[in-house]
Design a protein around this motif. Structure first.
Motif, mmCIF file in Angstrom:
data_model
loop_
_atom_site.group_PDB
_atom_site.id
_atom_site.type_symbol
_atom_site.label_atom_id
_atom_site.label_comp_id
_atom_site.label_asym_id
_atom_site.label_seq_id
_atom_site.Cartn_x
_atom_site.Cartn_y
_atom_site.Cartn_z
ATOM 1 N N GLU A 120 6.526 -4.444 4.491
ATOM 2 C CA GLU A 120 7.699 -4.514 5.374
ATOM 3 C C GLU A 120 8.647 -3.320 5.246
ATOM 4 O O GLU A 120 9.472 -3.094 6.118
ATOM 5 N N GLU A 173 -2.222 3.151 14.521
ATOM 6 C CA GLU A 173 -1.428 3.001 15.748
ATOM 7 C C GLU A 173 -2.353 3.127 16.953
ATOM 8 O O GLU A 173 -3.084 4.107 17.102
ATOM 9 N N ARG A 189 -2.117 2.457 8.308
ATOM 10 C CA ARG A 189 -1.543 1.863 9.509
ATOM 11 C C ARG A 189 -2.163 2.572 10.707
ATOM 12 O O ARG A 189 -2.033 3.782 10.872
ATOM 13 N N PRO A 207 5.916 0.661 7.169
ATOM 14 C CA PRO A 207 6.502 1.061 8.459
ATOM 15 C C PRO A 207 6.988 2.511 8.475
ATOM 16 O O PRO A 207 7.092 3.128 9.535
ATOM 17 N N GLU A 208 7.297 3.071 7.319
ATOM 18 C CA GLU A 208 7.782 4.439 7.246
ATOM 19 C C GLU A 208 6.667 5.446 6.994
ATOM 20 O O GLU A 208 6.849 6.640 7.232
ATOM 21 N N GLN A 236 -0.016 -6.547 13.733
ATOM 22 C CA GLN A 236 1.354 -6.071 13.527
ATOM 23 C C GLN A 236 2.288 -7.174 13.033
ATOM 24 O O GLN A 236 3.354 -6.904 12.492
#
Length: 572
Positions: A217, A251, A249, A221-222, A172
């Motif tokens: 960045e 999680e 990404r 993230p979106e 992360q």
């Protein structure tokens, strides 16, 4: 790389890796039955999970995977080796056609008592094999199947080292967790200077790329994933590169740290080829639009016209509305195109088809002499129509001029011939045949020296050399006929040159001087007789002078003699 042993997380991690890579990937059990397949496998080979998972690999797709080389790979090579790379297989698939593939494989040994897993990654290199047609190889996404919790770590490492595309895993904080073998090979870096470092600091900060920062960045993230994000950069080690980035990404459960997977595809060469192809197409379009030849583009199935240049309208008078969707016969081109697929097969085999002296009819009914040729333009066939009317008229004029010159030469009573620089007779008139007694077939094999007496050979050669050097020469020689007769001739020789002042040969016009030589002999005889007469007249004159003296003295003696003198009779 450290992975949480939690089975759910491990499975999710593996699945995300599988769905990140672009290449098809399939996992088999020890009996060669499908355990799992990647999303890209289903998409590329047009199959679904219901007809794939649990099936023997050779039975997939109605047995279209029953490939001898694949059998050899799975049943002979892999049992003896734990891995293999770049094993090429070529095959015709019912759903997707002929494909050339590179197979990478890993045999993953599990705990004792548990069956082994075979991991296959499949790269379609069909387009790369066909790069000469201007297409760049396109890498298909690789995917990797999921594994059980205890095998997830090794499974993930095996996936990373199996795919051909560079793959990198970030935490992360955007620090490198693990990197694929292909990443090291492609970007020329080492593990000790890569793992644990901030991605922007890699390679002496050459990865500090503004577009990559924006991606990691702002965009990621979106969004949980992105595909085909283009990045262009100059790397110190490998130079200028254009890359497509795919990312996921991941999680972790419970709000734990996330993991970012990035896959890189180098499209530099493909982009260069695309630019070259575009430039080539622009050049072709300029040529197409400005060409003086009429150019018609035909679709390859039935030969319908899809486009034509302005020269076609100028030549034949047909507008786009007239020719679009029609065939060549519909615009006045009388070529038999009824079996167009066969014509395309001939074009594919020969590369070009020529049709000469075709009489094309324009829209207003005018006949246009044309040469037509067809060439292959990949998706279309190109038909060029060249107006040769002016050339035909010029050829006709030249032919008439040739006949005129030939007739003029054949009416000469003098013989005429032309020899090339090697002394071979290449042209002659009919008088040459009549005088020598040779047919055309007999003269064509003669050298110029064969036509003259041996005693004149040196004179003839010297005269021809003079003509070649000075432009002309006059010489006399005895012509030898077929029956061996010798005829005296006087020749005027002249050098022949073409428009570029290159020597073609030497022409000679010869006149029979037999009568002239005969008259010359008679004249010489008359001159001799005249000389003899002149000599005789001079002698007679001298004798007359002597006799005059004698007669004078005799008369004087007669006057002194008596009338009855016996000597008077002798004096008389």
């Amino acid at each position: 790389m450290v992975i949480d042993p939690n089975p759910g997380l491990a499975r999710q991690y593996a699945e995300n890796i599988v769905n990140t890579v672009r290449e098809p990937l399939i996992a088999l059990d020890q009996d060669l039955r499908v355990v799992s397949a990647s999303r890209s496998f289903y998409e590329v080979f047009k199959v679904n999970p219901a007809e794939t998972v649990g099936q023997l690999i050779y039975d997939l797709g109605n047995k279209q995977w029953d490939i001898p080389r694949l059998r050899d790979l799975l049943e002979t090579i892999l049992p003896e080796k734990t891995t293999f790379d770049d094993y090429e297989v070529e095959h015709d698939f019912a759903a997707i056609g002929r494909r050339v593939m590179l197979l990478n494989g890993r045999r993953i040994e599990r705990e004792p008592g548990r069956e082994r897993i075979i991991l296959l990654a499949i790269e379609d290199i069909t387009r790369r094999k066909g790069v000469e047609n201007g297409l760049e190889k396109t890498r298909q996404e690789l995917a990797v199947i999921k594994k059980s919790a205890d095998e997830a770590h090794e499974f993930a490492k095996s996936v990373i080292n199996t795919v051909r595309e560079p793959l990198i895993c970030l935490d992360q904080d955007l620090r490198v967790v693990t990197v694929s073998r292909s990443f090291y090979d492609f970007f020329l870096v080492k593990p000790e200077e890569t793992v644990g470092r901030l991605i922007y600091d890699l390679g002496n900060k050459q990865w500090d790329i503004p577009s990559l920062r924006e991606l990691l960045e702002t965009i990621l993230p979106e969004k949980t994933s992105f595909d085909d994000y283009e990045v262009e950069h100059n790397f110190v080690t490998i130079g200028h590169r254009i890359m497509l980035l795919n990312g996921r990404r991941i999680e972790e459960p419970g709000g734990k740290a996330r993991i970012i997977l990035l896959a890189f595809e180098d499209i530099t060469e493909r982009r260069q080829l695309e630019e070259l192809l575009e430039e080539s197409e622009m050049r072709y379009r300029r040529i197409f639009e400005t060409a003086s030849d009429g150019i018609v583009l035909l679709e390859k199935s039935q030969g319908h016209i899809v486009h034509a240049n302005q020269a076609v309208e100028k030549l034949l008078g047909y507008t786009e509305a007239d020719y679009l969707g029609k065939k060549l016969q519909d615009i006045g081109v009388p070529l038999d195109m009824s079996d167009f697929p066969s014509i395309m097969a001939d074009l594919d085999r020969c590369g070009i088809l020529n049709y000469e002296n075709v009489m094309v009819k324009s829209r207003d009914g005018q006949d246009v002499a044309a040469d037509i040729y067809m060439v292959d333009r990949a998706k279309l066939a190109q038909c060029n129509i060249r107006d040769v009317s002016e050339r035909k008229r010029a050829e006709k004029i030249l032919e008439e001029e040739r006949k005129f010159i030939a007739n003029a030469l054949n009416t000469l009573s003098d013989i005429f011939f032309v020899v090339d620089p090697e002394g071979k007779i290449i042209r002659w008139n009919k008088t040459m045949n009549a005088v020598t007694g040779y047919s055309d077939q007999g003269i064509v094999v003669l050298q110029v020296g064969d036509c003259f007496a041996n005693s004149d050979a040196a004179r003839v050669s010297a005269a021809l050399a003079t003509a070649a050097g000075e432009g002309s020469a006059i010489f006399q020689a005895r012509l030898i006929t077929r029956d061996g007769s010798e005829i005296p001739y006087e020749f005027n020789a002249a050098l022949l040159s073409d428009a570029r002042d290159r020597t073609i040969g030497i022409s000679s016009v010869g006149r029979d001087i037999s009568e002239r030589e005969k008259l010359g002999g008679q004249l010489r005889q008359a001159q001799k007789m005249e000389a003899v007469g002149t000599l005789a007249g001079g002698i007679a004159h001298d004798f007359n002078n002597i006799l005059s003296v004698i007669m004078g003295y005799g008369g004087m003696v007669m006057e002194t003699l008596a009338a009855d003198s016996p000597a008077r009779g002798d004096m008389q």
